[in-house]
Design an enzyme around this catalytic site. Structure first.
Site, PDB file in Angstrom:
ATOM      1  N   GLU A 149       0.828  -1.205   0.000  1.00  0.00           N
ATOM      2  CA  GLU A 149       0.000   0.000   0.000  1.00  0.00           C
ATOM      3  C   GLU A 149       0.863   1.255   0.000  1.00  0.00           C
ATOM      4  O   GLU A 149       0.518   2.244  -0.627  1.00  0.00           O
ATOM      5  CB  GLU A 149      -0.934   0.018   1.209  1.00  0.00           C
ATOM      6  CG  GLU A 149      -2.041  -1.003   1.153  1.00  0.00           C
ATOM      7  CD  GLU A 149      -3.137  -0.684   0.150  1.00  0.00           C
ATOM      8  OE1 GLU A 149      -3.197   0.444  -0.375  1.00  0.00           O
ATOM      9  OE2 GLU A 149      -3.938  -1.592  -0.131  1.00  0.00           O
ATOM     10  N   ASP A 196      -6.771   7.856  -5.040  1.00  0.00           N
ATOM     11  CA  ASP A 196      -6.143   6.617  -5.518  1.00  0.00           C
ATOM     12  C   ASP A 196      -6.330   6.519  -7.037  1.00  0.00           C
ATOM     13  O   ASP A 196      -6.949   7.401  -7.652  1.00  0.00           O
ATOM     14  CB  ASP A 196      -6.697   5.405  -4.758  1.00  0.00           C
ATOM     15  CG  ASP A 196      -8.080   4.975  -5.201  1.00  0.00           C
ATOM     16  OD1 ASP A 196      -8.700   5.620  -6.078  1.00  0.00           O
ATOM     17  OD2 ASP A 196      -8.568   3.968  -4.662  1.00  0.00           O
TER      18      ASP A 196
END
Length: 157
Positions: free
Chosen positions: A30, A39
């Site tokens: 991540e 994102d």
């Protein structure tokens, strides 16, 4: 293939159980960002990929992010444990917790991956992880690498 440095970190914490394995695995893939961002598919995200209640411009400390990751991975691990109908080693539980953290509980619970694992097809179930390497319809190299590492961990006994 799992990067050697990550494999060494996971081996060092393996005795601590599935959550102890899942934290460095998930954190590694991540990445840590203490300021909220969008994102690849446009969802406001912070820390190690957390999305719940995130607003662009929000900031968190590394300690807050570490606690958030452990808490959210604990929830993902609970989903894995509630969904499992067959015994699984901590390495498999950790790989699946990382997967659930990334794709969400609903996608996992409806997946062929889970059906195969619960049907006793460990190799087939773990191999299903490799199919989940897209975001917004695009293959992402980072997701491909993550799924390969999760698969490797899933297949460990």
């Amino acid at each position: 293939m799992m990067p050697p440095a990550l494999k060494a970190r996971i081996a060092a914490v393996a005795a601590g159980g599935a959550l102890a394995i899942a934290v460095p695995l998930t954190g590694y893939f991540e990445g840590l960002r203490t300021t909220a961002y969008l994102d690849p598919v446009g969802i406001p995200t912070i820390c190690y990929g957390s999305t719940a209640g995130v607003r662009i411009g929000q900031r968190k400390s590394q300690a807050e992010c570490d606690r958030l990751l452990a808490g959210e991975l604990g929830q993902a691990l609970a989903v894995v444990d509630r969904s499992a109908r067959v015994p699984m080693p901590d390495t498999r539980r950790a790989a699946l917790a990382s997967f659930v953290y990334n794709v969400g509980p609903g996608a996992y619970q409806r997946s062929t991956l889970l059906r195969r694992l619960n049907g006793g097809d460990t190799v087939g179930g773990c191999n299903e992880l490799l199919r989940w390497n897209r975001a917004g319809g695009q293959v992402l190299p980072g997701l491909t690498a993550r799924r390969e590492a999760e698969r490797e961990l899933c297949l460990m006994h």
